[in-house]
Design an enzyme around this catalytic site. Structure first.
Site, PDB file in Angstrom:
ATOM      1  N   TYR A 135       0.821  -1.211   0.000  1.00  0.00           N
ATOM      2  CA  TYR A 135       0.000   0.000   0.000  1.00  0.00           C
ATOM      3  C   TYR A 135       0.860   1.268   0.000  1.00  0.00           C
ATOM      4  O   TYR A 135       0.403   2.326  -0.399  1.00  0.00           O
ATOM      5  CB  TYR A 135      -0.934   0.040   1.215  1.00  0.00           C
ATOM      6  CG  TYR A 135      -2.030  -0.995   1.192  1.00  0.00           C
ATOM      7  CD1 TYR A 135      -2.211  -1.832   0.112  1.00  0.00           C
ATOM      8  CD2 TYR A 135      -2.903  -1.131   2.259  1.00  0.00           C
ATOM      9  CE1 TYR A 135      -3.212  -2.795   0.086  1.00  0.00           C
ATOM     10  CE2 TYR A 135      -3.913  -2.088   2.248  1.00  0.00           C
ATOM     11  CZ  TYR A 135      -4.065  -2.923   1.167  1.00  0.00           C
ATOM     12  OH  TYR A 135      -5.053  -3.857   1.150  1.00  0.00           O
ATOM     13  N   LYS A 190       3.238 -15.161   2.890  1.00  0.00           N
ATOM     14  CA  LYS A 190       3.210 -15.848   1.598  1.00  0.00           C
ATOM     15  C   LYS A 190       4.681 -16.086   1.232  1.00  0.00           C
ATOM     16  O   LYS A 190       5.153 -15.722   0.142  1.00  0.00           O
ATOM     17  CB  LYS A 190       2.477 -14.948   0.572  1.00  0.00           C
ATOM     18  CG  LYS A 190       2.142 -15.609  -0.729  1.00  0.00           C
ATOM     19  CD  LYS A 190       1.038 -16.637  -0.653  1.00  0.00           C
ATOM     20  CE  LYS A 190       0.828 -17.306  -1.982  1.00  0.00           C
ATOM     21  NZ  LYS A 190      -0.015 -18.504  -1.935  1.00  0.00           N
ATOM     22  N   ASP A 222      -3.279 -17.983   1.911  1.00  0.00           N
ATOM     23  CA  ASP A 222      -4.401 -18.687   1.270  1.00  0.00           C
ATOM     24  C   ASP A 222      -4.981 -19.736   2.217  1.00  0.00           C
ATOM     25  O   ASP A 222      -6.203 -19.887   2.345  1.00  0.00           O
ATOM     26  CB  ASP A 222      -3.998 -19.295  -0.081  1.00  0.00           C
ATOM     27  CG  ASP A 222      -2.578 -19.825  -0.100  1.00  0.00           C
ATOM     28  OD1 ASP A 222      -1.845 -19.639   0.900  1.00  0.00           O
ATOM     29  OD2 ASP A 222      -2.177 -20.432  -1.103  1.00  0.00           O
ATOM     30  N   ASP A 246      -5.712  -6.552   5.856  1.00  0.00           N
ATOM     31  CA  ASP A 246      -6.894  -5.833   5.376  1.00  0.00           C
ATOM     32  C   ASP A 246      -7.971  -6.844   4.990  1.00  0.00           C
ATOM     33  O   ASP A 246      -9.140  -6.747   5.389  1.00  0.00           O
ATOM     34  CB  ASP A 246      -6.451  -5.001   4.157  1.00  0.00           C
ATOM     35  CG  ASP A 246      -7.489  -3.997   3.709  1.00  0.00           C
ATOM     36  OD1 ASP A 246      -8.539  -3.901   4.362  1.00  0.00           O
ATOM     37  OD2 ASP A 246      -7.245  -3.308   2.700  1.00  0.00           O
ATOM     38  N   ASP A 250     -11.427  -8.383   7.451  1.00  0.00           N
ATOM     39  CA  ASP A 250     -12.823  -8.265   6.999  1.00  0.00           C
ATOM     40  C   ASP A 250     -13.489  -9.636   6.972  1.00  0.00           C
ATOM     41  O   ASP A 250     -14.661  -9.774   7.321  1.00  0.00           O
ATOM     42  CB  ASP A 250     -12.889  -7.645   5.593  1.00  0.00           C
ATOM     43  CG  ASP A 250     -13.096  -6.140   5.654  1.00  0.00           C
ATOM     44  OD1 ASP A 250     -12.745  -5.533   6.687  1.00  0.00           O
ATOM     45  OD2 ASP A 250     -13.604  -5.565   4.670  1.00  0.00           O
TER      46      ASP A 250
END
Ligand code: NAD
Length: 362
Positions: A135, A190, A222, A246, A250
């Protein structure tokens, strides 16, 4: 104690009014000052984070933030979009650790899309690094590709990066938080594909060695996304980078039934912090008086606990929220048969009444 109150846009003003109402019945000595942020600030001052708002936030012990954004601002240049205000506050206040608890209240087990036995008693804490990752990494932009599969075509690119100190400080935060809970940390990465997250994994492992009393495991993002819906109660503290956090936070939020229930805290190395609901400005329901104010009220409780050193007062708010849910009141997002549907203001009033009742009894 000074609290900067930044309601923002959409349902932000509606839910913030209820949180401030709750704070005002607590008999605490604090000063609040309200300022515009997001789209509302852009309309009034031409910028989503005006200097005066930023100064107020910097000078305050804590910032209570509603939500910002509206689709009508999507065509603005990126630096002028409402969401930039949050990024600006995070950057200027040095807020690098985002705490997002996902707690399933017993009365709301039925509101989750998962089976009750998977969700009942859920209490996990996602700690998301906030200042690094793709980001914020530079360079980023658009250009004409000179290589790759389609040389000459328009392409866009972002840069994922993390430095050792950035990973170290968030890892310490996670291990220290785990010590106050059930002493388990899952670090999500990852590392099988990304250099950035191989460094992440290495550094978290090194920091973990300083906390021998805390159990550490590593999981690819994942798999973490799958495990969160398969067996969410296996997690306790989850620590991860900005982008994975992020998305996963959620996902975890929705496990509990509604994003309208979930608070969050963003902290820097000191006690100063920014507290906000996990959801956005919900333009689809703004102005209708039906938004759930509990995430914002519970964010105010987190603020009292982390920034204002009032843990018992925070407990009082959380216990009042449980009482209100037990009494069967529900906003539309958590409504189910057999409960009573109420609006934003009525829900806030009910929390105030529950606090007042307990105070009178006590
Ligand atoms: P959103 O979280 O605003 O809404 C998603 C869905 O959840 C909507 O159906 C909405 O009605 C519902 N919802 C959200 N909060 C609720 C509440 N308290 N009570 C009841 N229902 C609630 O996400 P979105 O629709 O993707 O984004 C809307 C705007 O919010 C966008 O401009 C986005 O950029 C912005 N946004 C801001 C923040 C923030 O201020 N921190 C975070 C996320 C999104």
């Amino acid at each position: 104690m000074k609290i900067a109150v930044l309601p923002g846009d959409g349902i932000g003003t509606e839910i913030m009014a209820e949180a401030v109402k709750v704070l005002n019945v607590l008999d605490l000595k604090f000063e609040t000052e309200t300022a515009l942020v997001g789209g509302a600030a852009y309309e009034a001052h031409g910028h989503p984070l005006p200097e005066a708002t930023l100064k107020l936030a910097k000078d305050a012990d804590a910032v209570l933030f509603g939500a910002v954004g509206d689709w009508k601002y999507d065509k603005l240049d990126r630096p002028l979009r409402p969401e930039q205000a949050i990024l600006g506050l995070r950057k200027n206040l040095g807020l690098f650790a985002n705490f997002r608890p996902a707690i399933c209240y017993e009365q709301l087990v039925g509101a989750s899309s998962l089976k009750p036995e998977l969700i009942s008693g859920l209490d996990i804490l996602i700690i998301r690094e906030l200042t690094g990752d793709i980001y914020f990494g530079a360079p980023r932009g658009r250009r004409t590709a000179t290589d790759g599969h389609f040389p000459g075509a328009e392409e866009a690119f972002d840069t994922m990066r993390y430095s050792r100190p950035e990973i170290e400080r968030i890892a310490h935060v996670a291990f220290q938080a785990a010590r106050k809970r059930s002493k388990r940390v899952t670090s999500v990465d990852k590392a099988n594909v990304l250099e950035t997250f191989q460094l992440w994994k290495d550094v978290v492992t090194e920091v973990g060695a300083q906390y021998p009393d805390v159990e550490l495991d590593h999981m690819y993002v994942d798999n973490a996304a799958m495990q969160l819906v398969k067996a969410p109660k296996k997690f306790d503290v989850v620590v991860t980078g900005n982008m994975f956090g992020d998305i996963l936070s959620d996902e975890a939020a929705m496990l509990t039934g509604s994003i309208g229930m979930l608070p969050s805290a963003s902290l820097n190395g000191s006690t100063q912090g920014l507290y906000e609901p996990s959801h956005g400005s919900a333009p689809d329901i703004a102005g209708k008086g039906i938004a759930n104010p509990l995430a914002t009220i519970l964010s105010a409780a987190m603020m009292l606990r982390f920034s204002l050193n009032q843990p018992q007062t925070a407990d009082r708010i959380e216990s009042a929220v449980k009482d209100v849910l037990a009494s069967g009141l529900r906003t539309a997002d958590i409504y189910s048969d057999g409960t009573r549907k109420v609006g934003t203001r009525e829900m806030g009033d009910a929390v105030v009444a529950a606090i007042t009742k307990k105070t009178t009894k006590g």
